[in-house]
Design a protein around this motif. Structure first.
Motif, short mmCIF file in Angstrom:
data_model
loop_
_atom_site.label_atom_id
_atom_site.label_comp_id
_atom_site.label_asym_id
_atom_site.label_seq_id
_atom_site.Cartn_x
_atom_site.Cartn_y
_atom_site.Cartn_z
N ASP A 12 55.66 33.79 -33.08
CA ASP A 12 56.32 35.08 -33.15
C ASP A 12 56.92 35.36 -34.53
N PHE A 13 57.39 34.31 -35.24
CA PHE A 13 57.91 34.53 -36.59
C PHE A 13 56.81 35.05 -37.50
N LEU A 14 55.62 34.48 -37.37
CA LEU A 14 54.50 34.96 -38.18
C LEU A 14 54.16 36.40 -37.83
N ALA A 15 54.17 36.73 -36.54
CA ALA A 15 53.86 38.09 -36.12
C ALA A 15 54.88 39.09 -36.65
N ALA A 16 56.16 38.72 -36.66
CA ALA A 16 57.19 39.60 -37.21
C ALA A 16 56.95 39.84 -38.70
N GLY A 17 56.53 38.80 -39.42
CA GLY A 17 56.21 38.96 -40.83
C GLY A 17 55.03 39.89 -41.05
N THR B 63 49.60 40.23 -32.54
CA THR B 63 50.04 39.40 -31.41
C THR B 63 50.78 38.17 -31.92
N GLY B 64 51.70 37.68 -31.08
CA GLY B 64 52.45 36.47 -31.40
C GLY B 64 52.17 35.36 -30.41
N PHE B 65 53.06 34.35 -30.43
CA PHE B 65 52.92 33.20 -29.53
C PHE B 65 54.30 32.57 -29.40
N ASP B 66 54.82 32.45 -28.19
CA ASP B 66 56.10 31.81 -27.84
C ASP B 66 56.92 32.67 -26.90
N ASP B 67 57.09 33.96 -27.25
CA ASP B 67 57.93 34.90 -26.50
C ASP B 67 59.39 34.46 -26.48
N MET B 68 59.93 34.25 -27.67
CA MET B 68 61.35 34.01 -27.79
C MET B 68 62.06 35.35 -28.04
N THR B 69 63.36 35.31 -28.31
CA THR B 69 64.16 36.52 -28.47
C THR B 69 63.57 37.47 -29.51
N LEU B 70 63.03 36.92 -30.58
CA LEU B 70 62.48 37.74 -31.66
C LEU B 70 61.41 38.71 -31.17
N GLU C 211 51.62 32.48 -20.12
CA GLU C 211 51.36 33.85 -19.66
C GLU C 211 51.34 34.83 -20.82
N LEU C 212 50.32 35.67 -20.88
CA LEU C 212 50.26 36.74 -21.87
C LEU C 212 51.20 37.87 -21.45
N ILE C 213 52.08 38.28 -22.35
CA ILE C 213 53.00 39.39 -22.12
C ILE C 213 52.58 40.54 -23.02
N VAL C 214 52.08 41.60 -22.43
CA VAL C 214 51.56 42.74 -23.21
C VAL C 214 52.70 43.73 -23.46
N ARG C 215 52.92 44.03 -24.75
CA ARG C 215 53.95 45.00 -25.14
C ARG C 215 53.34 45.99 -26.12
N GLY C 216 54.20 46.58 -26.93
CA GLY C 216 53.76 47.72 -27.73
C GLY C 216 53.04 47.42 -29.02
N SER C 217 52.90 46.15 -29.41
CA SER C 217 52.29 45.85 -30.71
C SER C 217 50.77 45.79 -30.68
N THR C 218 50.17 46.00 -29.51
CA THR C 218 48.72 46.03 -29.42
C THR C 218 48.26 47.34 -28.79
N GLY C 219 47.13 47.82 -29.25
CA GLY C 219 46.55 49.06 -28.72
C GLY C 219 45.07 49.10 -29.02
N PRO C 220 44.41 50.18 -28.61
CA PRO C 220 42.96 50.30 -28.85
C PRO C 220 42.62 50.20 -30.31
N ALA C 221 41.46 49.60 -30.60
CA ALA C 221 41.04 49.41 -31.98
C ALA C 221 40.63 50.74 -32.61
N ARG C 222 41.06 50.93 -33.82
CA ARG C 222 40.53 52.01 -34.66
C ARG C 222 39.44 51.41 -35.55
N ARG C 223 38.61 52.24 -36.08
CA ARG C 223 37.56 51.73 -36.94
C ARG C 223 38.19 51.11 -38.18
N SER C 224 37.54 50.08 -38.72
CA SER C 224 38.05 49.41 -39.91
C SER C 224 38.14 50.39 -41.06
#
Length: 364
Positions: free
Chosen positions: A276-281, A300-307, A350-363
């Motif tokens: 999650d620290f890497l994802a916040a960066g 996406t991150g990994f851990d699901d801590m407070t951050l 468990e995967l927790i889906v929140r607002g940082s992921t959405g449908p792909a736009r073209r590159s």
């Protein structure tokens, strides 16, 4: 010595009935410390039963109502077992050492909480040793007192410390460690591969095919598993993945992500992070580059801590049950110390889906 004053519970009293006892007295009338014999008399059981119940070895040997009656009598008398004498008889100190990289990482603080909870239930104390540099060798903090330990519970991220701390004579249980090459008598793992597979399937379902994997710049089995699981999950698809690495800090991740996302052509549509620290960066880097999360790039991150819920948008991440992980680790160490086989099944994530992921736009 005068006889114990107070009520004596009948042999078949139910566990829902209160035990009322008076404290023991010396012949002079002054209180004396209660003994296991006092507890036995008050509860209407033998001293052997008291020993089984208060030593947490009663299951399958003493009925639950009887065990509760013994505990109630001990509480009301203020009885505390003489642990020093018991440990001297057993040749044990009932003390475990927990070795983790650093308590500045919230995950390991939760691991400690879970481990300490189980240790207390089994009459163990826990000594906590965060390695001074996070990972790598460390000076033995118990150089002259190794005999005061009954076992060691250690994270694979702190495995380099074990050569000096453990020697060859202490039971060891490893957390987050390769079962095939573990240093310990047992290993306790999270199902990290399943977590990375869930992340990848989620992003593929959203139409992403161009990925950046921002990996932790830490030489540890736990992060190797994530990289291997990502490669396996993408095998046979039409997706492409690039890799960058950064230390486990928000600022280091931001710098690495700015460099990886700077090109205006061939930019990935999703960044999969080991932590999650890497994802916040990455989220900070995206804002500096004028990219919107998740409209222009998913993270996406990994851990699901407070951050994970402190950033905006909140992170889609893999929830790791840190306290349960610590509980399972300590349960395994107690089992090894007592000569029982520990549980070997990895803990689910468990995967927790929140607002940082959405449908792909073209590159772009």
């Amino acid at each position: 010595m005068s006889p114990v004053r107070g009520s004596t519970a009948p042999a078949h009293r139910g566990h829902d009935q209160e035990v009322t006892v008076a404290g023991p007295q010396q012949e002079t009338g002054s209180p004396r410390p209660p003994t296991s014999r006092d507890v036995a008399r008050a509860a209407g059981v033998s001293q052997a039963t008291v020993s089984l119940v208060l030593g947490d070895k009663w299951r399958g040997r003493v009925a639950e109502p009887t065990a509760e009656r013994v505990r109630a009598a001990a509480r009301q008398l203020g009885y505390r077992p003489n642990l020093a004498a018991r440990n001297l008889r057993l040749g044990r100190t009932r003390t475990a050492l927990l070795v983790v990289p650093a308590l500045t990482n919230e995950f390991f603080a939760h691991v400690y909480t879970g481990a300490a909870r189980v240790a207390a239930r089994h009459g163990f104390g826990v000594l906590l040793y965060p390695t001074p540099e996070g990972t790598g060798p460390a000076r033995d903090p118990f150089e002259s007192a190794r005999a005061s330990l009954d076992g060691v519970l250690a994270s694979s991220m702190a495995s380099d410390t074990l050569a000096t701390i453990r020697g060859d004579d202490l039971p060891l249980v490893m957390l987050d460690s390769d079962p095939a090459h573990s240093l310990g008598a047992a290993t306790v793992n999270l199902d990290l591969a399943a977590g990375m597979r869930q992340v990848t399937e989620h992003l593929l379902a959203l139409g992403h095919r161009d990925f950046l994997h921002l990996a932790a710049a830490v030489d540890s089995w736990t992060f190797d598993v994530r990289a291997e699981a990502l490669a396996t999950a993408l095998h046979g698809t039409d997706a492409a993945v690039r890799r960058a690495a950064a230390p486990l800090t928000v600022d280091a991740a931001r710098v690495a992500a700015e460099a990886a996302l700077a090109p205006t052509s061939g930019r990935p549509t999703a960044v999969i992070c080991d932590d999650d620290f890497l994802a916040a960066g990455v989220c900070k880097a995206a804002r500096r580059l004028g990219l919107r999360v998740p409209e222009d790039i998913s993270v996406t991150g990994f851990d699901d801590m407070t951050l994970a819920t402190a950033v905006e948008p909140e992170l889609t991440t893999v929830r790791l049950p840190a306290e349960h992980f610590g509980e399972r680790g300590m349960e395994s160490l107690v089992a090894v110390v007592e000569g029982r086989p520990p549980e070997a099944t990895p803990l689910p994530v468990e995967l927790i889906v929140r607002g940082s992921t959405g449908p792909a736009r073209r590159s772009v």
